[in-house]
Design a protein around this motif. Structure first.
Motif, mmCIF file in Angstrom:
data_model
loop_
_atom_site.group_PDB
_atom_site.id
_atom_site.type_symbol
_atom_site.label_atom_id
_atom_site.label_comp_id
_atom_site.label_asym_id
_atom_site.label_seq_id
_atom_site.Cartn_x
_atom_site.Cartn_y
_atom_site.Cartn_z
ATOM 1 N N VAL A 1 0.724 -1.232 -0.270
ATOM 2 C CA VAL A 1 -0.475 0.274 -0.491
ATOM 3 C C VAL A 1 0.867 0.995 -0.059
ATOM 4 C CG1 VAL A 1 -1.453 1.565 1.641
ATOM 5 C CG2 VAL A 1 -2.032 -1.264 1.051
ATOM 6 N N SER A 2 0.567 2.120 -0.865
ATOM 7 C CA SER A 2 1.118 3.049 -1.048
ATOM 8 C C SER A 2 1.103 4.485 -0.499
ATOM 9 C CB SER A 2 1.921 3.554 -2.538
ATOM 10 O OG SER A 2 0.451 3.598 -3.548
ATOM 11 N N THR A 3 -0.272 4.016 0.320
ATOM 12 C CA THR A 3 -0.595 5.815 0.180
ATOM 13 C C THR A 3 -2.401 6.003 0.799
ATOM 14 O OG1 THR A 3 -1.828 7.855 0.016
ATOM 15 C CG2 THR A 3 -1.831 5.953 -1.922
ATOM 16 N N LEU A 4 -2.613 6.241 1.407
ATOM 17 C CA LEU A 4 -3.786 5.861 1.791
ATOM 18 C C LEU A 4 -5.083 7.049 1.442
ATOM 19 C CD1 LEU A 4 -4.362 3.799 4.776
ATOM 20 C CD2 LEU A 4 -4.624 2.958 2.853
ATOM 21 N N ASP A 5 -4.676 8.105 1.022
ATOM 22 C CA ASP A 5 -5.294 9.241 0.301
ATOM 23 C C ASP A 5 -6.064 8.956 -0.822
ATOM 24 O OD1 ASP A 5 -5.810 11.662 -0.191
ATOM 25 O OD2 ASP A 5 -4.522 12.279 -0.141
ATOM 26 N N PRO A 6 -7.355 8.781 -0.344
ATOM 27 C CA PRO A 6 -8.103 8.297 -1.980
ATOM 28 C C PRO A 6 -7.590 9.473 -3.607
ATOM 29 C CG PRO A 6 -9.847 9.675 -0.417
ATOM 30 C CD PRO A 6 -7.773 9.664 0.000
ATOM 31 N N HIS A 7 -7.889 11.045 -3.217
ATOM 32 C CA HIS A 7 -7.168 11.680 -4.183
ATOM 33 C C HIS A 7 -6.284 11.359 -4.725
ATOM 34 C CE1 HIS A 7 -9.629 14.445 -1.562
ATOM 35 N NE2 HIS A 7 -11.066 13.667 -2.375
ATOM 36 N N LEU A 8 -5.671 10.258 -4.275
ATOM 37 C CA LEU A 8 -4.208 10.588 -4.836
ATOM 38 C C LEU A 8 -3.884 8.488 -4.932
ATOM 39 C CD1 LEU A 8 -1.121 12.016 -2.527
ATOM 40 C CD2 LEU A 8 -2.535 12.613 -4.898
ATOM 41 N N ASN B 1 -12.960 19.894 -4.364
ATOM 42 C CA ASN B 1 -11.785 20.421 -5.087
ATOM 43 C C ASN B 1 -10.889 20.094 -4.744
ATOM 44 O OD1 ASN B 1 -13.792 22.801 -6.405
ATOM 45 N ND2 ASN B 1 -14.011 23.581 -4.580
ATOM 46 N N ARG B 2 -9.985 19.769 -4.025
ATOM 47 C CA ARG B 2 -8.479 19.377 -3.367
ATOM 48 C C ARG B 2 -8.302 17.717 -4.707
ATOM 49 N NH1 ARG B 2 -6.272 14.424 -0.972
ATOM 50 N NH2 ARG B 2 -3.906 15.146 -0.061
ATOM 51 N N GLU C 1 -11.519 20.130 7.604
ATOM 52 C CA GLU C 1 -9.800 19.979 8.382
ATOM 53 C C GLU C 1 -9.173 18.732 7.485
ATOM 54 O OE1 GLU C 1 -13.175 18.661 11.445
ATOM 55 O OE2 GLU C 1 -13.253 19.629 9.224
ATOM 56 N N VAL C 2 -9.137 18.281 7.303
ATOM 57 C CA VAL C 2 -8.629 16.637 7.098
ATOM 58 C C VAL C 2 -7.570 17.409 5.660
ATOM 59 C CG1 VAL C 2 -8.157 14.763 6.154
ATOM 60 C CG2 VAL C 2 -9.669 14.982 8.364
ATOM 61 N N VAL C 3 -8.743 17.782 5.293
ATOM 62 C CA VAL C 3 -8.039 18.657 3.869
ATOM 63 C C VAL C 3 -7.481 19.892 3.845
ATOM 64 C CG1 VAL C 3 -8.844 19.734 1.245
ATOM 65 C CG2 VAL C 3 -10.449 17.521 2.858
ATOM 66 N N ASP C 4 -7.521 20.260 4.313
ATOM 67 C CA ASP C 4 -6.708 21.422 4.930
ATOM 68 C C ASP C 4 -5.474 21.739 5.519
ATOM 69 O OD1 ASP C 4 -9.129 23.299 4.167
ATOM 70 O OD2 ASP C 4 -9.191 23.727 5.814
ATOM 71 N N SER C 5 -6.218 21.212 6.260
ATOM 72 C CA SER C 5 -3.750 20.240 6.472
ATOM 73 C C SER C 5 -3.241 19.231 5.824
ATOM 74 C CB SER C 5 -4.238 19.842 8.269
ATOM 75 O OG SER C 5 -5.082 18.050 8.169
ATOM 76 N N ALA C 6 -3.861 18.922 5.064
ATOM 77 C CA ALA C 6 -3.118 17.723 4.519
ATOM 78 C C ALA C 6 -1.221 17.878 3.807
ATOM 79 C CB ALA C 6 -3.472 17.543 2.767
ATOM 80 N N ILE D 1 -3.125 13.075 2.158
ATOM 81 C CA ILE D 1 -3.581 13.028 3.729
ATOM 82 C C ILE D 1 -2.865 12.537 4.369
ATOM 83 C CG2 ILE D 1 -5.730 13.696 2.600
ATOM 84 C CD1 ILE D 1 -6.771 11.428 3.544
ATOM 85 N N THR D 2 -2.708 13.225 6.654
ATOM 86 C CA THR D 2 -2.328 13.215 7.016
ATOM 87 C C THR D 2 -3.798 11.741 8.214
ATOM 88 O OG1 THR D 2 -2.277 14.841 8.639
ATOM 89 C CG2 THR D 2 -0.707 13.428 6.924
ATOM 90 N N GLU D 3 -4.536 11.891 8.100
ATOM 91 C CA GLU D 3 -5.529 11.758 8.793
ATOM 92 C C GLU D 3 -6.578 10.793 7.871
ATOM 93 O OE1 GLU D 3 -6.903 13.660 12.260
ATOM 94 O OE2 GLU D 3 -6.203 15.256 11.588
ATOM 95 N N TYR D 4 -6.827 9.811 8.184
ATOM 96 C CA TYR D 4 -7.980 8.924 6.940
ATOM 97 C C TYR D 4 -9.204 9.065 7.970
ATOM 98 C CZ TYR D 4 -3.066 7.784 6.114
ATOM 99 O OH TYR D 4 -1.187 8.101 5.911
ATOM 100 N N ILE D 5 -10.452 9.931 7.959
ATOM 101 C CA ILE D 5 -11.222 9.960 8.124
ATOM 102 C C ILE D 5 -12.428 10.295 7.472
ATOM 103 C CG2 ILE D 5 -12.964 11.711 9.471
ATOM 104 C CD1 ILE D 5 -9.990 12.148 10.867
ATOM 105 N N GLY D 6 -13.436 8.971 7.289
ATOM 106 C CA GLY D 6 -14.607 8.822 6.008
ATOM 107 C C GLY D 6 -15.484 8.733 6.500
#
Length: 536
Positions: A63-70, A139-140, A193-198, A203-208
């Motif tokens: 797993v390279s990332t848990l950022d869904p947008h990436l 938007n992100r 807040e997760v988006v803004d702090s990415a 992202i550094t928090e995995y909250i869905g």
């Protein structure tokens, strides 16, 4: 026509232009696989049978990332799609179905989408989802995901009120809902807040809002998630990644098991209830009581050219490679049996009634080494070593395909080298135009041309004005006749430009134990939202 009827009619028209492909799905051995045009089967009644509280699921690649947008697929998607959700999700026919959206209005000119959000949806941190979260997330996503950026450009998702978001486009987009539904570079919704702090790398928090919430990620070992007690299910029947999800597993561990034999042997010992299987292992489980074998669409395989490389920035060199390819041998080397591949010149699957096209098919599977050698002479190829980028993860399929291509290209005079990495490192290397020339790999089932990653400037570096123009024309067409004409023109030019050479389509065998109930597959991605494991 009133607003509701007008919106519904336009959405139905646009949905009719979206790829309808029924991937093999499975909801346990007592339930048949779903197929195109059939209603979803009734769920097996297991209410009187006790269920296990934990489930282990084997991942075949790092797993390279848990950022869904990436996320670009594989193991990333298997985890992400059970933690995060989007406004829309695909059903088993790959039709977009509302998930976090309650409904959507489309303006008469097709340029404005107004999304009405479901109310009372909770994030895993307890916050209610509102329009500010949706707008920030999308938007992100639009800025980070190449296919979304390519489709939506400078358009933005705007807050109308707490439960309404609008997208205003410069031209009609017949793929808007499909883009919001697709599993690659997933358009997931997360707290603002997760988006803004990415961080730039993710992202550094995995909250869905999904049925499972993140607990722990131990790199290269496992990812733990647990049942989200406050999950608010969509009401329709489970179908693909859409519909009702009622998680019955308290804890779910995604374990990294990259070796195919290890995964299979662990399945035999009962550690796992579900596994992909290769041809050599099939006889050990085929016909065994309590085990069902299914065959599911896996991916299409393509040879991607690095259009910034010294060799393949030259179109004639790309033509030489394409002319030399014998795709039957490449596919056979990949999946080991003709039962698991299909020749197909189109960038879309054959059952895709809207987007399948045979334009340019005269350039497919040419298998003409002598002509390829002549093209190399014309190009002035100077013997520079070309670098193949690959991985031995995923059961070695990418690697095996690469070796067959390597032999075919050396036969016409190319000097080659194969650089092999773990899957996550390979993805990082693939983004660097200076370290590779050719990449051979599988791609998750595309639903519209705009989702073909290799048509984007950031993936294989297909920075071509005409390709971009034809891609835009294919997504802005509205009538079926206009869609066909635009799509044929796009695919014809794609075979002339050669961002990639299409190799073919592949399938995978899976083994599922009877006690695993409620599993649904989408091109190998698991929907675990309704999974239950019966105790023996």
């Amino acid at each position: 026509m009133n607003k509701l009827r007008q919106s519904t009619a336009i959405i139905l028209l646009l949905s009719a232009l979206i790829f309808v492909y029924g991937c093999s799905n499975n909801t346990g051995s007592n339930t048949p696989a779903q197929s195109p045009g059939n209603e979803a089967p009734a769920a097996t009644d297991t209410t009187d049978k006790p269920g296990a509280t934990e489930l282990k699921y084997a991942l075949g690649q790092a797993v390279s990332t848990l950022d869904p947008h990436l996320s670009v697929g594989g193991s990333n998607g298997a985890v992400i799609l059970n933690i995060f959700e989007g406004l829309y999700a695909f059903n088993s026919k790959l039709e977009p179905v509302p998930m976090l959206a309650e409904s959507t209005d489309v303006s008469e000119d097709g340029k404005t989408y107004t999304f009405h959000l479901r109310q009372g949806i909770k994030f895993h941190n307890g916050k209610e989802m509102k329009a500010e979260d949706v707008a920030a997330s999308l938007n992100r996503w639009k800025d980070k995901a190449p296919r979304a950026k390519n489709s939506f450009g400078d358009s933005t998702f705007e807050i109308v009120n707490d439960y309404t978001v609008a997208l205003k486009l410069t031209a009609p987009q017949n793929d808007t809902l499909a883009q919001l539904s697709h599993v690659l570079n997933f358009a997931a919704i997360m707290p603002k807040e997760v988006v803004d702090s990415a961080a730039p790398e993710g992202i550094t928090e995995y909250i869905g809002t999904g049925p499972y919430k993140f607990v722990e990620w131990k790199k290269d070992q496992y990812i733990d998630v647990e049942k989200f007690a406050d999950y608010q299910s969509q009401g329709s029947e489970p179908d693909g990644f859409s519909g009702k999800k009622i998680p019955q597993i308290e804890k779910l561990r995604f374990s990294l098991v990259t070796d195919t034999s290890t995964r299979f042997n662990s399945f035999l010992t009962g550690e796992y209830n579900f596994v992909d299987i290769d041809l050599d292992n099939l006889p050990q489980v085929e016909g065994q009581p309590g085990i069902e074998i299914i065959k599911s669409i896996s991916s299409d395989y393509n040879l991607v050219y690095n259009k910034k490389s010294p060799v393949f920035s030259n179109l004639t060199n790309r033509q030489a490679v394409n002319t030399a390819l014998k795709v039957d041998d490449i596919l056979l080397g990949t999946v080991s049996t003709p039962e698991l591949f299909e020749l197909n010149s189109s960038y879309m699957f054959k059952d895709n009634a809207t987007w399948y096209s045979e334009a340019g098919s005269d350039q497919y599977n040419l298998n003409d080494p002598e002509k390829a050698k002549e093209l190399l002479k014309q190009s002035g190829y100077d013997g520079r070593e070309i670098v193949f980028l690959t991985t031995k993860d995923l059961g070695g399929k990418f690697y095996n395909a690469t070796l067959v291509v390597q032999a075919q290209l050396e036969n016409i005079g190319f000097k080659t080298r194969v650089d092999t990495y773990d899957y996550a490192t390979m993805l990082t290397k693939r983004a660097d135009a200076g370290v590779w020339d050719i990449y051979v790999g599988g791609f998750t089932v595309p639903t519209t041309p705009s989702q073909l990653l290799y048509f984007n400037p950031t993936y294989g570096f297909a920075d071509d004005a005409k390709l971009a123009e034809l891609l835009r024309a294919s997504t802005s067409a509205i009538t079926p006749e206009a869609v066909k004409a635009a799509n044929d023109a796009l695919q014809q030019y794609a075979w002339e430009y050669l961002a990639v050479s299409k190799i073919g389509d592949t399938f995978t065998y899976y083994a599922i134990r009877d006690e695993l109930q409620g599993l649904i597959l989408y091109a190998g991605y698991p929907n675990l939202g309704n999974v239950k494991v019966l105790k023996s």
